[in-house]
Design a protein around this motif. Structure first.
Motif, PDB file in Angstrom:
ATOM      1  N   ILE A 148       0.831  -1.206   0.000  1.00 28.06           N
ATOM      2  CA  ILE A 148       0.000   0.000   0.000  1.00 28.06           C
ATOM      3  C   ILE A 148       0.865   1.255   0.000  1.00 28.06           C
ATOM      4  O   ILE A 148       1.821   1.368   0.764  1.00 28.06           O
ATOM      5  N   THR A 149       0.522   2.202  -0.857  1.00 24.71           N
ATOM      6  CA  THR A 149       1.252   3.468  -0.930  1.00 24.71           C
ATOM      7  C   THR A 149       0.835   4.385   0.215  1.00 24.71           C
ATOM      8  O   THR A 149      -0.149   4.129   0.922  1.00 24.71           O
ATOM      9  N   ARG A 150       1.567   5.481   0.393  1.00 22.90           N
ATOM     10  CA  ARG A 150       1.224   6.438   1.457  1.00 22.90           C
ATOM     11  C   ARG A 150      -0.138   7.077   1.181  1.00 22.90           C
ATOM     12  O   ARG A 150      -0.960   7.205   2.082  1.00 22.90           O
ATOM     13  N   VAL A 151      -0.359   7.490  -0.073  1.00 21.63           N
ATOM     14  CA  VAL A 151      -1.670   8.037  -0.432  1.00 21.63           C
ATOM     15  C   VAL A 151      -2.733   6.967  -0.257  1.00 21.63           C
ATOM     16  O   VAL A 151      -3.816   7.226   0.277  1.00 21.63           O
ATOM     17  N   GLY A 152      -2.410   5.747  -0.683  1.00 22.13           N
ATOM     18  CA  GLY A 152      -3.359   4.643  -0.563  1.00 22.13           C
ATOM     19  C   GLY A 152      -3.752   4.357   0.870  1.00 22.13           C
ATOM     20  O   GLY A 152      -4.913   4.054   1.159  1.00 22.13           O
ATOM     21  N   ALA A 153      -2.802   4.468   1.790  1.00 21.71           N
ATOM     22  CA  ALA A 153      -3.090   4.221   3.207  1.00 21.71           C
ATOM     23  C   ALA A 153      -4.116   5.224   3.723  1.00 21.71           C
ATOM     24  O   ALA A 153      -5.038   4.863   4.469  1.00 21.71           O
ATOM     25  N   PHE A 154      -3.958   6.485   3.317  1.00 17.05           N
ATOM     26  CA  PHE A 154      -4.916   7.517   3.727  1.00 17.05           C
ATOM     27  C   PHE A 154      -6.290   7.259   3.110  1.00 17.05           C
ATOM     28  O   PHE A 154      -7.322   7.367   3.790  1.00 17.05           O
ATOM     29  N   LEU A 155      -6.303   6.885   1.841  1.00 15.04           N
ATOM     30  CA  LEU A 155      -7.575   6.623   1.163  1.00 15.04           C
ATOM     31  C   LEU A 155      -8.319   5.457   1.803  1.00 15.04           C
ATOM     32  O   LEU A 155      -9.534   5.514   1.974  1.00 15.04           O
ATOM     33  N   ARG A 156      -7.590   4.424   2.180  1.00 11.36           N
ATOM     34  CA  ARG A 156      -8.221   3.259   2.793  1.00 11.36           C
ATOM     35  C   ARG A 156      -8.699   3.575   4.209  1.00 11.36           C
ATOM     36  O   ARG A 156      -9.766   3.110   4.625  1.00 11.36           O
ATOM     37  N   LYS A 157      -7.914   4.354   4.937  1.00 15.42           N
ATOM     38  CA  LYS A 157      -8.279   4.697   6.315  1.00 15.42           C
ATOM     39  C   LYS A 157      -9.573   5.496   6.365  1.00 15.42           C
ATOM     40  O   LYS A 157     -10.402   5.328   7.258  1.00 15.42           O
ATOM     41  N   THR A 158      -9.757   6.382   5.382  1.00 12.53           N
ATOM     42  CA  THR A 158     -10.952   7.231   5.334  1.00 12.53           C
ATOM     43  C   THR A 158     -12.047   6.652   4.441  1.00 12.53           C
ATOM     44  O   THR A 158     -13.116   7.247   4.312  1.00 12.53           O
ATOM     45  N   SER A 159     -11.758   5.508   3.802  1.00 16.20           N
ATOM     46  CA  SER A 159     -12.680   4.848   2.860  1.00 16.20           C
ATOM     47  C   SER A 159     -12.936   5.672   1.604  1.00 16.20           C
ATOM     48  O   SER A 159     -13.868   5.375   0.855  1.00 16.20           O
ATOM     49  N   ILE A 160     -12.106   6.673   1.349  1.00 16.51           N
ATOM     50  CA  ILE A 160     -12.242   7.454   0.122  1.00 16.51           C
ATOM     51  C   ILE A 160     -11.944   6.582  -1.095  1.00 16.51           C
ATOM     52  O   ILE A 160     -12.449   6.847  -2.194  1.00 16.51           O
TER      53      ILE A 160
END
Length: 215
Positions: free
Chosen positions: A97-109
């Motif tokens: 998982i990428t850094r941007v991807g981690a944020f997207l998954r955490k927020t469900s975006i």
């Protein structure tokens, strides 16, 4: 696929509720896609800047009565290690998982592109989450762990659902948690109402977007 549940005739009151649910899905998904267009554009740019490859990721999922469709998501992994099958679960600190991807998954975006699936009619905003074919629960196929698994396919899959609103999402390696997800899906199907959908939506917004409980 396994023993697909045969479509059952709906009661008149339930038919009306499902028709209203579909109207809401179309209006809400179309409106959300318009209002969230700036966010979608920013997310797409951030994904492309951090790692090579397309911003969107498509993955085969099981829909209503087991019919396969391609679900859209924002790509959260590096292109060369993306798992198109989806059978391998992500784990905490997953190096794919990428850094941007981690944020997207955490927020469900990362799930927002599924509004397109809702608009098309392949998904609903609320319903059992669509699983990939051959989904695993721990070391075994979900259908082996839960004999009544296919009954969850009697309604359109959703972007969010009763299981997710109750914290049952992410890693399915724990058989007890994995079985609890299916039990929640079936409880939703049996007790479906427009008010229950509204309750699930409110809980999802509180937990996912503001609470950041995604994974």
């Amino acid at each position: 696929m396994g023993n697909d549940p045969a479509p059952q005739p709906e009661q008149p009151r339930r038919q009306v509720a499902l028709a209203i649910k579909r109207i809401f899905d179309v209006v809400a998904s179309a409106l959300a896609l318009v209002l969230l267009a700036p966010l979608v554009l920013m997310v797409a740019i951030a994904i492309r800047i951090e790692s090579r490859g397309p911003a969107l990721f498509r993955q085969k999922r099981e829909g209503l009565h087991g019919h396969a469709f391609m679900a859209f998501k924002f790509r959260s992994m590096r292109l060369e290690v993306c798992d198109a099958s989806g059978v391998a679960h992500t784990v905490k600190g997953d190096p794919r998982i990428t850094r941007v991807g981690a944020f997207l998954r955490k927020t469900s975006i990362d799930e927002l592109p599924q509004l397109l699936n809702v608009l098309i009619g392949q998904m609903s905003i609320v319903g059992p989450r669509p699983h990939v074919p051959g989904m695993l629960a721990g070391p075994q196929p979900y259908r082996s762990l839960v004999p009544y698994y296919d009954h969850r396919l009697s309604m359109l899959p959703g972007i969010t659902g009763w299981a997710q609103a109750n914290g049952l999402r992410g890693d399915a390696s724990d058989p007890v948690q994995a079985r609890a997800r299916i039990d929640h899906d079936l409880a939703y199907i049996e007790n479906f109402s427009l008010m229950l959908d509204l309750r699930i939506l409110v809980k999802t917004i509180q937990q996912e977007f503001f609470g950041g409980t995604g994974s």
